[in-house]
Write an enzyme that holds these catalytic residues in place. Structure first.
Site, PDB file in Angstrom:
ATOM      1  N   HIS A  75       1.040  -1.415   0.340  1.00  0.00           N
ATOM      2  CA  HIS A  75      -0.066   0.018  -0.142  1.00  0.00           C
ATOM      3  C   HIS A  75       0.801   1.109  -0.051  1.00  0.00           C
ATOM      4  O   HIS A  75       1.757   0.857   0.518  1.00  0.00           O
ATOM      5  CB  HIS A  75      -1.036  -0.157   1.351  1.00  0.00           C
ATOM      6  CG  HIS A  75      -1.696   0.987   1.798  1.00  0.00           C
ATOM      7  ND1 HIS A  75      -2.109   2.551   0.715  1.00  0.00           N
ATOM      8  CD2 HIS A  75      -3.585   0.862   1.168  1.00  0.00           C
ATOM      9  CE1 HIS A  75      -2.705   2.583   1.504  1.00  0.00           C
ATOM     10  NE2 HIS A  75      -3.910   1.849   0.781  1.00  0.00           N
ATOM     11  N   GLY A  80       4.190  22.590  10.073  1.00  0.00           N
ATOM     12  CA  GLY A  80       5.379  21.822  10.485  1.00  0.00           C
ATOM     13  C   GLY A  80       6.797  22.079   9.571  1.00  0.00           C
ATOM     14  O   GLY A  80       6.531  23.419   8.810  1.00  0.00           O
ATOM     15  N   HIS A 134      10.215  14.453   8.351  1.00  0.00           N
ATOM     16  CA  HIS A 134      10.788  13.897   9.755  1.00  0.00           C
ATOM     17  C   HIS A 134      11.311  12.783   9.027  1.00  0.00           C
ATOM     18  O   HIS A 134      10.874  12.081   7.903  1.00  0.00           O
ATOM     19  CB  HIS A 134       9.384  13.624   9.959  1.00  0.00           C
ATOM     20  CG  HIS A 134      10.120  12.706  11.798  1.00  0.00           C
ATOM     21  ND1 HIS A 134      10.759  11.669  11.609  1.00  0.00           N
ATOM     22  CD2 HIS A 134      10.036  13.473  12.576  1.00  0.00           C
ATOM     23  CE1 HIS A 134      11.567  10.922  13.734  1.00  0.00           C
ATOM     24  NE2 HIS A 134      10.651  12.288  13.491  1.00  0.00           N
ATOM     25  N   GLY A 158       8.468  10.072   8.202  1.00  0.00           N
ATOM     26  CA  GLY A 158       8.048  10.936   7.208  1.00  0.00           C
ATOM     27  C   GLY A 158       7.020  12.186   7.577  1.00  0.00           C
ATOM     28  O   GLY A 158       6.612  13.202   7.767  1.00  0.00           O
TER      29      GLY A 158
END
Lengths: 299, 299
Positions: A82, A163, A168, A172
């Site tokens: 996925h 953010g 990150h 992510g």
């Protein structure tokens, strides 16, 4: 619980039982939160958590989940079928009772800002929360996936809503947004002829001229020797079950085909069923507060 | 709360606010009990408390109520328009979810025995709990009222099911029993002609050949210039709303009269509405556990 908001985060871990249990238990132990379901898929390497609560409880549930997910998941080594861009990949907020999509949009913004701040993860608002049209569709937002997100985010079109300007390193990025409750609803037709189901699906779905909040396709139920119009009702308040049912009945009539039954797959909010009763009984001044169970739950 | 039983005791006090509040608060503070409503009538000098809980909680709620009612009510000085035989006059037990009438019959016997033992009050089982046919009807059981009950109970026909052979000196006697949930349901007709409503009421009610669990009469709604079939649905599981609605529609058709609307008065269990949706949508394999709110409430 006067307000019921459903939250259905998808996390990028579907194999490590201990990690999945730890994330589930982080959510379950959040005060005011009721964890209803955890479904894991090994080949997708992904789990879906379903929980409910009021706005404040859901916010804390999401924070607890992120804390655990970031500690447990490292996307640099994550493999699965996925597509995914984050350890917590997507967080939908869904009004069930006593809340609106607009309030869930506000909640997604509040939670998004808090998560970005606390964990240093870029947050992309999608669906009804999207800050511009090209971010509405989750597949578009997720395109590039974790491995390509550093590059993708250099494009100002894909600056995060909250953010840092880069993903990150291990967790992510995350998509958050509000959407109406989706009801999976199937209508079974007394014929073996798949073209009838296909034509009716085409008649009712938005894509080809039908109802605004209906996705549909024809499906063969070989074991029963019948066909089915398989439907996603993406907003049961604006396109209610009974209206679609009656439209399918009228279209099927034209082929001399009867409706042999219909089926709600999975969960539905009580209001979706109450609306059907209201319609057919022509109820005046009906309120869900007159139903003992909903009164008990939300008082 | 996995099981929901409704209990609707009637107490012989409708004027003294402090006494009513004390009884309400005795019920409200019972663990596991949810007090939903308190309605007092001054001229009847009577109050109706509505509360819910599982079997154990309801039992304790009734005990708490008796303790307070016996301390507060002295029937020797009680006057009011409504007939009564006890300080706590009647205690119906009504299954709402996860419980049956049979289980509520068992509960009424258990609570009856406990109340008789603890407070020295004679208990008469009525309705579905009745120990013989002549005790089924509450009006028959209550006949003679508090003032005549000492005399009435000398007749072996009217020996109590539990407790002493004579009424309690200040608290009299009590009727307890199980019955299905009663739904007050009205269907409005687009005509001023009361005889149409009367004839339809006659067609659907049990008394004159209609449905087993329907009581009905014609009523004029002068302010709206229409008439109404006013219905008590005494067992919505065996005689469901949609069946009565469709029968009224067919009868009204015969007079060329449309149904302009219908109305649920007061509370109804969710299952009564779900059954309507199931019928008209021809739902297959539907369960109330698929409804988020009922799942939340009873898990």
């Amino acid at each position: 619980m006067r307000t019921i908001i459903e939250c259905v985060p998808n996390v990028s871990e579907g194999r490590d039982r201990a990690a999945i249990d730890a994330m589930a238990s982080a959510v379950r132990s959040t005060p005011g939160v009721r964890l209803l379901d955890v479904s894991s898929d090994g080949s997708h390497n992904r789990s879906v958590l379903t929980f409910v609560g009021d706005a404040a409880a859901v916010r804390e549930g999401v924070r607890s989940l992120f804390r655990e997910a970031i500690a447990r998941i490292d996307l640099r080594t994550h493999r699965g079928e996925h597509p995914r861009m984050g350890a917590v990949d997507v967080v939908p907020f869904i009004p069930v009772r006593g809340s609106s999509v607009e309030e869930c949009v506000a909640l997604s913004r509040e939670v998004g800002a808090a998560i970005a701040e606390e964990f240093g993860i870029p947050v992309f608002l999608y669906e009804d929360s999207a800050s511009s049209e090209h971010r509405r569709n989750l597949a578009e937002v997720r395109k590039g996936q974790f491995e390509g997100f550093g590059e993708k985010m250099k494009d100002p079109q894909w600056a995060p809503d909250f953010g840092p300007a880069a993903p990150h390193p291990t967790a992510g990025a995350v998509a958050m947004g509000a959407r109406p409750f989706l009801i999976a609803y199937n209508i079974n037709l007394g014929t073996k002829d798949l073209t009838v189901a296909d034509r009716i699906a085409k008649a009712i779905r938005h894509l080809s001229g039908g109802f605004r909040f209906v996705k549909a396709m024809g499906v063969e139920l070989a074991d029963r020797g019948i066909v089915q119009v398989s439907i996603n009702m993406t907003n049961f308040r604006k396109t209610p079950l009974h209206r679609v049912f009656e439209c399918v009945r009228s279209e099927a009539d034209r082929y001399g085909v009867p409706i042999v039954g219909s089926e709600i797959v999975g969960l539905a909010p009580a209001d979706a069923l109450f609306a059907v009763a209201e319609h057919y009984l022509r109820l005046e001044r009906f309120s869900a507060e007159q139903v003992l169970e909903t009164k008990l739950l939300t008082e």
